[in-house]
Scaffold this active site. Structure first.
Site, PDB file in Angstrom:
ATOM      1  N   ALA A  67       0.683  -1.326   0.158  1.00 59.26           N
ATOM      2  CA  ALA A  67       0.074  -0.165   0.021  1.00 59.26           C
ATOM      3  C   ALA A  67       1.027   1.301  -0.116  1.00 59.26           C
ATOM      4  CB  ALA A  67      -0.722   0.078   1.021  1.00 59.26           C
ATOM      5  N   ASP A 104      12.212  32.988 -34.437  1.00 58.01           N
ATOM      6  CA  ASP A 104      12.372  33.553 -35.424  1.00 58.01           C
ATOM      7  C   ASP A 104      11.297  34.561 -35.820  1.00 58.01           C
ATOM      8  OD1 ASP A 104      14.481  32.120 -36.518  1.00 58.01           O
ATOM      9  OD2 ASP A 104      13.378  30.396 -37.630  1.00 58.01           O
ATOM     10  N   ASP A 148      -5.733   4.529  -5.898  1.00 57.16           N
ATOM     11  CA  ASP A 148      -4.610   4.791  -6.752  1.00 57.16           C
ATOM     12  C   ASP A 148      -5.125   4.778  -8.307  1.00 57.16           C
ATOM     13  OD1 ASP A 148      -3.108   4.836  -4.485  1.00 57.16           O
ATOM     14  OD2 ASP A 148      -1.695   3.347  -5.146  1.00 57.16           O
TER      15      ASP A 148
END
Length: 858
Positions: free
Chosen positions: A277, A323, A696
């Site tokens: 975990a 540029d 998660d």
């Protein structure tokens, strides 16, 4: 092919230079395969699954499942295996989404090549080439297949990728008669993946794909390379440290449990589950998905990021070197004024008397403006000038055919052609005024040649007047072919002035850069006056003293430039090789530099910069290959948008990491404190595993795609070396982890009041999971209130929280799950307490944010 006459080869391949292949031939020959190097065989689903399971943490879970089965805790064993399978599935889905995003990116960044088909010159993807196609080669373009050259004009090709020879090879269109000739000596062939550095030519495709010389090499080696971003490497190191720390803590917990006489098998399972975990083993996959989705989002904003590490670097950029032409400006050059026959006038005033000037600029020109625009915008503008006199490029080329040329290059800044013009061989030279004047001896006035010395001041004054109006000035000279060098003893014809107006959105983008702590530097080959006019208009420079010219730069050592680089905002009349000096000077001051470029000679500066940005429309294939990012619209504002997106992506990754670690620390603190106090275990192994799975995945991914904050471009750029835990991140996750652990224990003790351990563990299980779900909202902005950031702005996060609470409710309230998860149904009052305690994580963070804001205001 190299030892045969070109006519023989064209006949064998059933093609011709004038028209190329017809549609039916292309369709038929395409059946022989695409012009691409065969990719490595994709991994099978079985191998992908094995890769997901080939992790130390998975081994620990399998051991935990086996131990549970031995202890006849069948429900625990089954759930642990379900967690293993679900983790593998989530990993596969994440990997698949990331790969699809990257595949789409590769598809969009596929180079194109110029091919003549059905009598029309068109751009096609290189994969669509077939044998017999007539390919037109220009300086700066990659060779798209193996070609037999049938026409060349000063063509040189860099074949170092095949031969290792660093000097470009000068090509011919005749026969190479020697047998067994080395690859580098086949001067009438051009090979796939080499590139033209000079001149131009035409070749017929003889081999494609794996049948090319580079294809034969590709067949022998595996080019596949998995690039890990610096952030991913730091995360792997973090996971390693977390793993070691978690293992030590779990050993400590297990040791204490032995001293306290707790059930050893149960504590073994708890320790193993806790180790799993604590370590955010799914985090690298989440980061990859977030980066890949960010790349996809950038594509929609006209920025193709070729390499994932570039996304991270974008967030650190504090200098954008750009540029002017086509990036800050519209890249729609238009001739507005002409100077001819001692007369300055607008282009609309051109008459037939001015034909020599107009014809010369149109003939000394490689562009095309009929149908698809092909070529440099400056040259297209010169062709468009002919429309005032109803002149077309195709007809004028037919009437006055080209018989020789010296192509334009950045060193000479001139182009010369020799044309059959009114029965004579006439040399036309166009280019930068200063350089053209060095080659001239006379000026044409009223159809008579006069010594140029008496008119130099007037020519320069008219050129200066045009430059002050931000017009780009080009000069034209000519002579009748005389046996001497083409670019010598020329007669000056006149000047044209053209303008490329600034893009409307650039001024706002420059202002946004200023607010974000990003300096904008403009680099151009134009004159100082022209450069300042545009730079001043868009807000890059307010003072002409902030401009350095290329001549000054050329006489300066790198160390000298390093010392004074901060004084300048514009570099005018700069050679491409000077860009590297500018990049190094800025980097010497600690700046993270983004550099734009479009030409072959820009490749070194693009590679030297922290982020090389190539032009997708006007850029050469070489510049695109060297760059980290390609702009599909050649727009400066797109760079700024990409930087903003890069900042948002990094912030989202940081949010996700802090969220996961604070949640995992909450589990650790809860168990560690309970064991130290010799309490009963507040969470069963299955509870820890399940919470880890719920928090998660979807909530973490939802934070990873959180909408950007409005103030992200008002913050200073972060340092590339900045830790994930910078700006109070470490204190934030420690305090939140500790608080989640404490409220979990409070819920546990409340549930134990009736002496029912299962009731206490159920309360702790719910508070642990639901508080983490609520905590995900805190992580959307570590400084601002969730009410200010907008609770509903991230709908995916809301859905994730709701789904998580529904799942937790089902596990607790549905009897069948009570047996599996060792939970017990809760009363209405229990649920009120669970929700109330869980919501406290938001209250505490809101108070902390309010105190932080109050301190900042002081």
């Amino acid at each position: 092919m190299y030892n045969k006459e070109k006519d023989v080869i064209l006949k064998e391949l059933d093609t011709n230079l004038e028209n190329g292949l017809v549609k039916e031939q292309v369709v038929e020959r395409a059946k022989n395969g695409r012009n691409e190097l065969t990719a490595a065989k994709p991994r099978s689903l079985f191998m992908k699954i094995l890769d997901q399971l080939n992790e130390p943490m998975v081994y620990i879970l399998i051991v935990a499942s086996a131990v549970s089965a031995i202890m006849k805790e069948i429900s625990d064993a089954v759930i642990i295996m379900i967690v293993i399978v679900l983790n593998a599935v989530v990993g596969l889905v994440q990997e698949d989404r990331a790969q699809k995003s990257l595949d789409a990116l590769k598809k969009l960044s596929t180079p194109k090549t110029l091919v003549k088909r059905n009598g029309v010159l068109e751009e096609v993807h290189v994969e669509e080439l077939v044998a017999g196609d007539i390919v037109h080669i220009e300086a700066g373009r990659y060779i798209p297949a193996d070609l037999r050259l049938v026409e060349v004009a000063n063509l040189k090709i860099d074949e170092s990728i095949l031969t290792g020879e660093s000097v470009p090879v000068e090509k011919i269109d005749g026969i190479v008669s020697e047998e067994n000739t080395a690859l580098g000596d086949l001067k009438n062939m051009a090979f796939m993946s080499s590139y033209a550095t000079y001149g131009r030519g035409i070749g017929v495709v003889t081999s494609i794909g794996m049948n090319t010389e580079i294809g034969k090499i590709a067949a022998m080696i595996d080019k596949a390379e998995q690039i890990k971003t610096p952030l991913q490497k730091r995360l792997e190191k973090l996971s390693k440290y977390l793993g070691i720390g978690a293992l030590l803590i779990c050993i400590l917990i297990f040791g204490i449990a032995i001293v306290q006489g707790k059930n050893l098998m149960e504590m073994l399972l708890v320790s193993i589950s806790l180790a799993v975990a604590i370590i955010p083993e799914g985090l690298p996959a989440v980061i990859t998905v977030v980066l890949a989705l960010g790349v996809q989002k950038m594509i929609k904003h006209n920025a193709i990021v070729k390499k994932l590490p570039a996304v991270e670097t974008l967030g650190s950029v504090n200098v954008i070197c750009s540029d002017k032409t086509g990036t800050i400006t519209q890249n729609k050059m238009t001739v507005t004024k002409v100077y001819y026959n001692n007369n300055l006038k607008s282009v609309e005033e051109l008459t037939e008397k001015d034909r020599l000037l107009v014809d010369g600029f149109m003939l000394c020109n490689d562009a095309g403006n009929e149908g698809n625009l092909v070529g440099d915008p400056t040259e297209i503008a010169l062709l468009d000038m002919g429309s005032v006199l109803s002149l077309k490029k195709s007809s004028i080329d037919k009437n006055f055919p080209r018989i020789d040329e010296i192509p334009f290059d950045s060193d000479r800044k001139m182009m010369t052609t020799v044309n059959k013009y009114n029965g004579k061989d006439i040399v036309f030279t166009k280019g930068a005024l200063d350089l053209v004047l060095k080659k001239t001896t006379h000026i044409l006035l009223d159809d008579k040649k006069q010594p140029i010395e008496n008119y130099l001041d007037e020519i320069h004054n008219n050129a200066a007047n045009m430059s002050k109006e931000a017009l780009r000035v080009l000069a034209l000279a000519y002579k009748e072919k005389d046996g001497e060098e083409y670019e010598s003893n020329l007669t000056f014809i006149g000047l044209v002035g053209m303008i490329d107006p600034a893009r409307e959105e650039v001024k706002e983008a420059v202002e946004k850069c200023y607010s974000a702590g990003i300096r904008t530097v403009m680099i151009t080959g134009d004159h100082k006056d022209t450069a300042f006019a545009i730079a001043n208009e868009v807000g890059i420079s307010q003072n002409i003293d902030q401009i350095m010219e290329g001549q000054t730069l050329a006489n300066m050592q790198q160390e000298e430039l390093n010392e004074i680089i901060d004084q300048y905002r514009v570099f005018a009349r700069v050679q491409p090789e000077h860009k590297v000096m500018i990049v190094k000077a800025l980097q010497s001051k600690g700046y993270v530099v983004s550099m734009t470029g479009d030409g072959v000679n820009d490749a070194p500066s693009l590679k030297a910069a922290n982020i090389g940005v190539a032009m997708g429309i006007t850029g050469s294939d070489v510049s695109k290959e060297a760059a980290d990012m390609i702009l599909t619209d050649d727009n400066f504002a797109t760079i700024v948008k990409a930087v903003e997106e890069g900042r948002n992506i990094y912030n989202n990754i940081k949010k996700t990491i802090l969220f996961l670690l604070s949640c995992n620390l909450g589990e650790l603190f809860a168990l560690f404190i309970a064991i130290i106090l010799n309490w009963s275990i507040p969470l069963r192994p299955i509870h820890i595993l399940w919470v880890n799975l719920v928090t998660d995945t979807l909530p973490a991914l939802s934070l990873g795609v959180d909408p950007g904050t409005a103030d992200v471009m008002t913050e200073k750029p972060r340092s590339q070396d900045e830790s994930i835990f910078a700006e109070g991140g470490l204190i934030y996750l420690l305090l939140n982890g500790f608080f989640i652990g404490i409220i979990t224990l409070i819920a546990f003790r409340y549930g134990l009041k009736d002496g029912n351990l299962t009731h206490g563990q159920t309360m702790a299980f719910l508070v642990l999971s639901i508080s983490q779900l609520f905590h995900s909202m805190n992580n959307r902005n570590l400084k601002q209130s969730i009410f200010k950031t907008g609770i509903s702005r991230n709908k995916f996060l809301i859905y994730s929280i709701v789904l998580g609470i529904v799942l937790q409710s089902a596990i607790v309230q549905i009897p069948i799950f009570n047996n599996i998860f060792s939970t017990t149904p809760l009363t209405f009052m229990d649920w009120i307490i669970v929700i109330g305690i869980s919501l406290s994580i938001i209250l505490v963070n809101e108070i902390g944010k309010a105190l932080f804001i109050k301190r900042e205001e002081k």
